[in-house]
Design a protein around this motif. Sequence first.
Motif, short mmCIF file in Angstrom:
data_model
loop_
_atom_site.label_atom_id
_atom_site.label_comp_id
_atom_site.label_asym_id
_atom_site.label_seq_id
_atom_site.Cartn_x
_atom_site.Cartn_y
_atom_site.Cartn_z
N SER A 120 76.03 49.71 -3.27
CA SER A 120 75.23 50.88 -3.64
C SER A 120 75.86 52.16 -3.11
CB SER A 120 73.80 50.74 -3.11
OG SER A 120 73.68 51.37 -1.85
N TYR A 121 75.37 53.25 -3.64
CA TYR A 121 75.82 54.59 -3.26
C TYR A 121 75.54 54.89 -1.79
CZ TYR A 121 77.47 58.79 -5.69
OH TYR A 121 78.24 59.80 -6.18
N LEU A 122 74.54 54.21 -1.24
CA LEU A 122 74.07 54.56 0.11
C LEU A 122 74.83 53.82 1.22
CD1 LEU A 122 70.18 54.52 -0.40
CD2 LEU A 122 71.62 56.52 -0.04
N GLU A 123 75.84 53.05 0.84
CA GLU A 123 76.45 52.18 1.87
C GLU A 123 77.24 52.94 2.93
OE1 GLU A 123 75.34 49.20 1.88
OE2 GLU A 123 74.41 49.64 -0.06
N MET A 147 72.19 56.57 -6.77
CA MET A 147 71.11 57.05 -5.91
C MET A 147 70.45 58.28 -6.54
SD MET A 147 73.22 58.89 -2.77
CE MET A 147 71.86 59.88 -2.17
N THR A 148 69.35 58.68 -5.95
CA THR A 148 68.60 59.82 -6.46
C THR A 148 68.57 60.93 -5.41
OG1 THR A 148 66.51 59.11 -5.50
CG2 THR A 148 67.06 58.20 -7.66
N GLU A 149 68.08 62.08 -5.83
CA GLU A 149 68.01 63.26 -4.96
C GLU A 149 67.22 62.99 -3.67
OE1 GLU A 149 69.69 66.03 -5.60
OE2 GLU A 149 68.90 67.08 -3.84
N SER A 150 66.23 62.11 -3.74
CA SER A 150 65.43 61.83 -2.55
C SER A 150 66.15 60.87 -1.59
CB SER A 150 64.08 61.21 -2.96
OG SER A 150 64.32 59.97 -3.61
N GLY A 151 67.30 60.37 -2.03
CA GLY A 151 68.05 59.45 -1.17
C GLY A 151 67.63 58.01 -1.34
N VAL A 357 70.18 67.65 24.19
CA VAL A 357 69.74 66.85 23.05
C VAL A 357 70.96 66.24 22.34
CG1 VAL A 357 68.48 66.89 20.87
CG2 VAL A 357 67.73 68.35 22.76
N ALA A 358 71.03 64.91 22.37
CA ALA A 358 72.17 64.21 21.79
C ALA A 358 71.83 63.78 20.37
CB ALA A 358 72.51 62.98 22.63
N ILE A 359 72.52 64.39 19.41
CA ILE A 359 72.38 63.96 18.01
C ILE A 359 73.78 63.73 17.47
CG2 ILE A 359 70.22 65.19 17.55
CD1 ILE A 359 72.26 67.15 15.92
N ARG A 360 73.87 63.31 16.24
CA ARG A 360 75.18 63.14 15.61
C ARG A 360 75.35 64.16 14.50
NH1 ARG A 360 79.46 59.14 16.10
NH2 ARG A 360 78.43 59.26 18.10
N ALA A 361 76.55 64.70 14.38
CA ALA A 361 76.86 65.60 13.28
C ALA A 361 78.08 65.06 12.58
CB ALA A 361 77.13 67.00 13.81
N GLY A 362 78.02 64.95 11.27
CA GLY A 362 79.18 64.45 10.54
C GLY A 362 78.78 63.79 9.25
N HIS A 363 79.66 62.94 8.76
CA HIS A 363 79.37 62.26 7.49
C HIS A 363 78.75 60.89 7.71
CE1 HIS A 363 83.00 59.99 8.31
NE2 HIS A 363 83.74 61.08 8.27
N HIS A 364 78.65 60.48 8.98
CA HIS A 364 77.98 59.24 9.35
C HIS A 364 78.61 58.02 8.69
CE1 HIS A 364 75.31 62.29 10.75
NE2 HIS A 364 75.00 62.63 9.52
N CYS A 365 79.91 58.06 8.46
CA CYS A 365 80.60 56.95 7.78
C CYS A 365 79.93 56.60 6.46
CB CYS A 365 80.68 55.71 8.66
SG CYS A 365 81.71 55.93 10.11
N ALA A 366 79.41 57.62 5.80
CA ALA A 366 78.80 57.41 4.48
C ALA A 366 79.18 58.60 3.61
CB ALA A 366 77.28 57.27 4.62
N GLN A 367 80.49 58.78 3.44
CA GLN A 367 80.96 59.96 2.72
C GLN A 367 80.45 60.05 1.28
OE1 GLN A 367 85.23 60.17 3.60
NE2 GLN A 367 84.80 61.71 5.16
N PRO A 368 80.32 58.92 0.55
CA PRO A 368 79.77 59.06 -0.79
C PRO A 368 78.37 59.70 -0.82
CG PRO A 368 80.88 56.96 -0.60
CD PRO A 368 80.87 57.56 0.78
#
Length: 407
Positions: A120-123, A147-151, A357-368
Amino acid sequence: LNDFDIAAIRRDFPILNQQINGHPLVYLDNAASSQKPVQVIDAVDQYYRLDNANVHRGVHRLSQRATDAYEGARSKIRGFLNAKSDKEIIFVRGATEAINLVAQSFVRPQLQAGDEILISYLEHHANIVPWQMVCEQTGATLKIIPMTESGELNLSGLDELLTDKTKIMAVGQVSNALGTVNPVKQMTEKAKAKGIPVLIDGAQAVPHMQVDVQELDCDFYVFSGHKMFAPTGIGALYGKQALLEAMPPWQGGGDMILSVSFDHTEYNALPYKFEAGTPHIAGAVGLGAAIDYMQSIGIEKIAAYEHALLELATDKLSAIDGVRIVGTAEHKASVLSFLIEDVHPHDVGTIFDQQGVAIRAGHHCAQPVMQYYGIAATARASFAFYNTEQEIDALVKAIHTTQELFA
Ligand code: PMP
């Protein structure tokens, strides 16, 4: 949020009790890796202090204890996933290794040019690249559930995507980039009705919800220990016994054989056939302890608490002008991806860190997924059951501070 002794739970996680840049640590990067309770740390520590030896081969006492601890952890995973037999649980380094194992050992030998693999697109990239590799090796084609706009996944064309050429459908249960919970049970039903095997990537599901592989009726289920309060470098592949029996080993070496001569090598029985070499014994022990710990709290309780936390965070962030939540699916688990207008997510992450505050910024290994939205990155807050309402307030405050800095 009240039916949960959060203070007691937080005492189990010593790492949470520290200051970062003069602020209490607010750890909201759980989708990348979770923290470990003392129960897990102690189990690993005790293993090395008292029981450490190599498994399966020794007749001496420590080797027997190490073997018992390692195999005991396997049984805990079997119970955790409700698999039928310990033989169906293969220790691996994590979700990534498990998917590569299935791609190379189960799918590749049956693939011919023109066959199809459906994802799927969300992988996560871990559930994309291993399939691209087998496609390259065999001339098979990768097909994508849109996938759709809502994810969410757009499943209206699923029947057409599941063809007589599809050799496996591999889908994530929960998206690490957006938090979407996919209807994997219904999807699996559709695939199985056509005789198509199914792999579910449960890396983001097992820390947050009860999983039952028999109820899902999937053929393979994979996850990583480190996202569910266990050490890094250990995870599990569940596979239906009949399929695992029929699959050739993936890696060769010690422990995966019954006998070796230069003329002929006989492979070991399940699950050892897939565990070449000395395994991550301490990691397995830690994973077993993490399962005990989650079960002692209650996975349904964890799910309910985290759901309330996510709702609260979603409401609070939705109310902030200039903040856009990316991924607004109806069913989500513990992930909140967002954008602050005119501020790059990496700057968001850096400014948040200055406030502890620790968060992540990036593509989260889900560039598609990023490509779908036409963005390079998001800021992602992801929750575990040790996070609190106060920490959501700290997240909101960090957003306000960021907006003021960029105003
Ligand atoms: N799948 C998903 C959905 C994930 O979130 C991750 C980790 N971010 C993986 C697979 C890969 O896990 P690991 O790196 O532990 O092998």
